[in-house]
Scaffold this motif. Structure first.
Motif, PDB file in Angstrom:
ATOM      1  N   ALA A 169       1.800  17.965 -12.963  1.00 13.69           N
ATOM      2  CA  ALA A 169       0.507  18.601 -12.723  1.00 13.69           C
ATOM      3  C   ALA A 169      -0.621  17.883 -13.470  1.00 13.69           C
ATOM      4  N   VAL A 170      -0.344  17.422 -14.674  1.00 13.09           N
ATOM      5  CA  VAL A 170      -1.356  16.678 -15.433  1.00 13.09           C
ATOM      6  C   VAL A 170      -1.733  15.399 -14.690  1.00 13.09           C
ATOM      7  N   ALA A 171      -0.729  14.652 -14.262  1.00 15.38           N
ATOM      8  CA  ALA A 171      -0.992  13.417 -13.521  1.00 15.38           C
ATOM      9  C   ALA A 171      -1.690  13.701 -12.191  1.00 15.38           C
ATOM     10  N   HIS A 172      -1.290  14.774 -11.528  1.00 13.48           N
ATOM     11  CA  HIS A 172      -1.911  15.140 -10.251  1.00 13.48           C
ATOM     12  C   HIS A 172      -3.379  15.500 -10.451  1.00 13.48           C
ATOM     13  N   LEU A 204       4.551  -2.345 -11.304  1.00 14.69           N
ATOM     14  CA  LEU A 204       4.261  -2.783 -12.676  1.00 14.69           C
ATOM     15  C   LEU A 204       4.666  -1.730 -13.705  1.00 14.69           C
ATOM     16  N   VAL A 205       4.365  -0.477 -13.426  1.00 13.44           N
ATOM     17  CA  VAL A 205       4.729   0.595 -14.354  1.00 13.44           C
ATOM     18  C   VAL A 205       6.250   0.724 -14.428  1.00 13.44           C
ATOM     19  N   SER A 206       6.914   0.694 -13.273  1.00  9.14           N
ATOM     20  CA  SER A 206       8.378   0.839 -13.252  1.00  9.14           C
ATOM     21  C   SER A 206       9.061  -0.332 -13.958  1.00  9.14           C
ATOM     22  N   ARG A 207       8.471  -1.518 -13.829  1.00 10.86           N
ATOM     23  CA  ARG A 207       9.098  -2.698 -14.432  1.00 10.86           C
ATOM     24  C   ARG A 207       8.909  -2.744 -15.944  1.00 10.86           C
ATOM     25  N   PHE A 208       7.678  -2.538 -16.410  1.00 10.35           N
ATOM     26  CA  PHE A 208       7.388  -2.760 -17.825  1.00 10.35           C
ATOM     27  C   PHE A 208       7.556  -1.510 -18.694  1.00 10.35           C
ATOM     28  N   LEU A 209       7.444  -0.327 -18.113  1.00 13.18           N
ATOM     29  CA  LEU A 209       7.618   0.895 -18.900  1.00 13.18           C
ATOM     30  C   LEU A 209       9.008   1.500 -18.735  1.00 13.18           C
ATOM     31  N   LEU A 210       9.575   1.373 -17.540  1.00 13.03           N
ATOM     32  CA  LEU A 210      10.883   1.988 -17.280  1.00 13.03           C
ATOM     33  C   LEU A 210      12.007   0.966 -17.226  1.00 13.03           C
ATOM     34  N   GLY A 211      11.658  -0.324 -17.223  1.00 12.04           N
ATOM     35  CA  GLY A 211      12.682  -1.357 -17.184  1.00 12.04           C
ATOM     36  C   GLY A 211      13.393  -1.492 -15.862  1.00 12.04           C
ATOM     37  N   GLU A 212      12.809  -0.970 -14.794  1.00 16.08           N
ATOM     38  CA  GLU A 212      13.441  -1.027 -13.476  1.00 16.08           C
ATOM     39  C   GLU A 212      13.226  -2.404 -12.859  1.00 16.08           C
ATOM     40  N   LEU A 252      -3.109   4.791 -10.674  1.00 13.60           N
ATOM     41  CA  LEU A 252      -2.224   4.843 -11.835  1.00 13.60           C
ATOM     42  C   LEU A 252      -1.697   6.261 -12.069  1.00 13.60           C
ATOM     43  N   ALA A 253      -2.581   7.246 -11.940  1.00 11.49           N
ATOM     44  CA  ALA A 253      -2.174   8.634 -12.169  1.00 11.49           C
ATOM     45  C   ALA A 253      -1.141   9.095 -11.144  1.00 11.49           C
ATOM     46  N   PHE A 254      -1.330   8.731  -9.891  1.00 10.47           N
ATOM     47  CA  PHE A 254      -0.388   9.155  -8.858  1.00 10.47           C
ATOM     48  C   PHE A 254       0.962   8.441  -8.990  1.00 10.47           C
ATOM     49  N   VAL A 255       0.964   7.240  -9.542  1.00 11.92           N
ATOM     50  CA  VAL A 255       2.232   6.567  -9.818  1.00 11.92           C
ATOM     51  C   VAL A 255       3.024   7.366 -10.850  1.00 11.92           C
ATOM     52  N   PHE A 256       2.358   7.795 -11.928  1.00 13.55           N
ATOM     53  CA  PHE A 256       3.033   8.612 -12.939  1.00 13.55           C
ATOM     54  C   PHE A 256       3.436   9.975 -12.377  1.00 13.55           C
ATOM     55  N   ARG A 257       2.613  10.517 -11.490  1.00 18.33           N
ATOM     56  CA  ARG A 257       2.978  11.791 -10.864  1.00 18.33           C
ATOM     57  C   ARG A 257       4.292  11.650 -10.099  1.00 18.33           C
ATOM     58  N   ASN A 258       4.429  10.572  -9.339  1.00 19.65           N
ATOM     59  CA  ASN A 258       5.651  10.363  -8.565  1.00 19.65           C
ATOM     60  C   ASN A 258       6.859  10.148  -9.474  1.00 19.65           C
ATOM     61  N   LYS A 262      10.055  12.760  -9.629  1.00 19.04           N
ATOM     62  CA  LYS A 262      11.441  12.374  -9.337  1.00 19.04           C
ATOM     63  C   LYS A 262      12.376  12.775 -10.471  1.00 19.04           C
ATOM     64  N   LYS A 263      11.915  12.603 -11.698  1.00 26.80           N
ATOM     65  CA  LYS A 263      12.759  12.937 -12.845  1.00 26.80           C
ATOM     66  C   LYS A 263      12.903  14.445 -13.024  1.00 26.80           C
ATOM     67  N   GLY A 264      11.807  15.165 -12.885  1.00 27.51           N
ATOM     68  CA  GLY A 264      11.823  16.594 -13.173  1.00 27.51           C
ATOM     69  C   GLY A 264      12.425  17.462 -12.099  1.00 27.51           C
TER      70      GLY A 264
END
Length: 391
Positions: A169-172, A204-212, A252-258, A262-264
């Protein structure tokens, strides 16, 4: 002569034909069953509740004083065999395609309508924090009424559900208000061109922050996405840094929302419609105090009076329409996720961008340079290639 005359069961049935002494309701002929019909080879197994067909009449004559009439009437019982009707129904695959097409058409149409009314409201009432809050409020109210009237079954949630939903909700909230700020400063088409670069942020977020890790084609698809967005931004006639930054922050915010979603939501059994309703409720609670702090009731009152004096009562309709259609198009998009694969959804989202960009350019008569259009086409093409490469 052979005639085929069908009489309804209310006029003539087997039992009436054999037993009744009243006149038989044969058209325009006052015949008596007792003296006008000689029935031969009568099958007594006939049903007494089925209508009869007159198949032939022989020696039809009318009596005189010196003669007797002798008419032979043949009848048969109406057929009771079931009709053989073959109806070809669409197969399951065809029905699924039609369903997906309906979802996409509804999603795109609602999105275009929202963007049109949203831009009209922002042109007359440049307070994006309030309009963003009203959009969430309208959707929350609609779903609360649906739950209260049992038009929609209320979701069964617990504390863990709302806890996992909080970062989503914060990211949304951030993504929603940032996109609205962008649209208040630049053309709708430019905002959506920049927002088509969301896959680049996702990788970029998935690669550098999550290591995917991703396959090479995914990384290569980012080249046209980033290049197309850069070309469109550099050649935009009415470029505004606030508008550009708002679209980038929204990505950027919607990337974190997604990612948070998925995790929650693993293991949670909540439908897409109810999930988005809960997300709207929680986002409304988060966004409202910030909207009051940034803009405030005083500015809203002044802006509302100014908009009414310029536009008239239609402004109220615009405000209500943009709020309602924002919820509806998002609700349909979340509902479609229950029915289609993420890849199909991604392709549909790419096509939605094209639909919105072209529609907004036509509706608002937005001036577009050829080089700007080329940049937009390259970015959208890159987004499509990304969705295919990620399969």
């Amino acid at each position: 002569m052979i005639s085929s005359l069908r009489l309804t069961s209310s006029n003539l049935t087997s039992s009436e034909f054999f037993n009744r002494k009243s006149p038989v309701p044969w058209p325009n002929l006052p015949l008596q069953s007792s003296d006008c019909c000689a029935l031969k080879h009568v099958d007594r197994s006939l049903s007494t509740n089925k209508p009869l067909h007159i198949s032939s009449v022989e020696n039809l004559s009318f009596p005189t004083k010196s003669s007797e009439r002798s008419t032979v009437c043949r009848a048969y019982e109406a057929e009771s065999r079931p009709l053989q009707i073959n109806i070809e129904l669409p197969d399951e695959q065809t029905a699924q395609k039609l369903k997906i097409g309906l979802y996409f058409a509804t999603w795109w149409a609602l999105n275009v309508v929202f963007n049109v009314y949203n831009k009209k409201v922002l042109n007359a009432f440049p307070y994006p924090w309030l309009t963003s809050t009203l959009s969430l409020a309208a959707g929350s109210l609609m779903m609360l009424i649906s739950w209260a009237t049992r038009m929609v079954d209320a979701p069964k949630t617990d504390f863990d559900f709302w806890k996992s939903l909080l970062p989503v909700a914060v990211a949304h909230s951030i993504g929603h208000v940032a996109a609205t700020v962008s649209m208040s400063k630049v053309a709708v088409s430019f905002t959506h061109i920049i927002k088509s670069g969301e896959p680049a942020f996702s990788v970029l977020v998935s690669r550098f922050l999550l290591g995917e890790m991703f396959p090479l084609p995914v990384y290569l698809s980012l080249i046209p996405i980033i290049g197309g967005c850069a070309l469109s931004a550099a050649t935009e006639l009415n470029f505004n840094m606030t508008g550009f930054s708002g679209a980038m922050i929204s990505n950027l915010a919607f990337v974190f929302r997604n990612i948070f979603s998925k995790k929650g939501m693993k293991g949670k059994s909540v439908s897409g419609m109810n999930y988005y309703a809960c997300l709207s409720l929680l986002s409304l609670l988060i966004l409202t105090p910030f909207a009051i702090a940034v803009e405030g009731p005083k500015l809203w009152a002044e802006g509302f009076q100014s908009a009414l004096s310029q536009i008239g009562p239609n402004f109220i309709w615009w405000l209500g329409a943009q709020s309602m259609f924002y919820h509806l198009y998002n609700q349909v998009s979340y509902m479609s996720l229950d029915q289609i694969s993420p890849l199909t959804f991604s392709v549909g989202n790419t096509m939605k961008r094209i639909f919105v960009i072209v529609s907004s350019i036509i509706i608002f008569h937005t001036p577009v340079r050829p080089i700007n259009a080329i940049g937009a086409a390259i970015a959208i093409l890159g987004t499509f290639i990304y969705s295919q490469a990620k399969l």
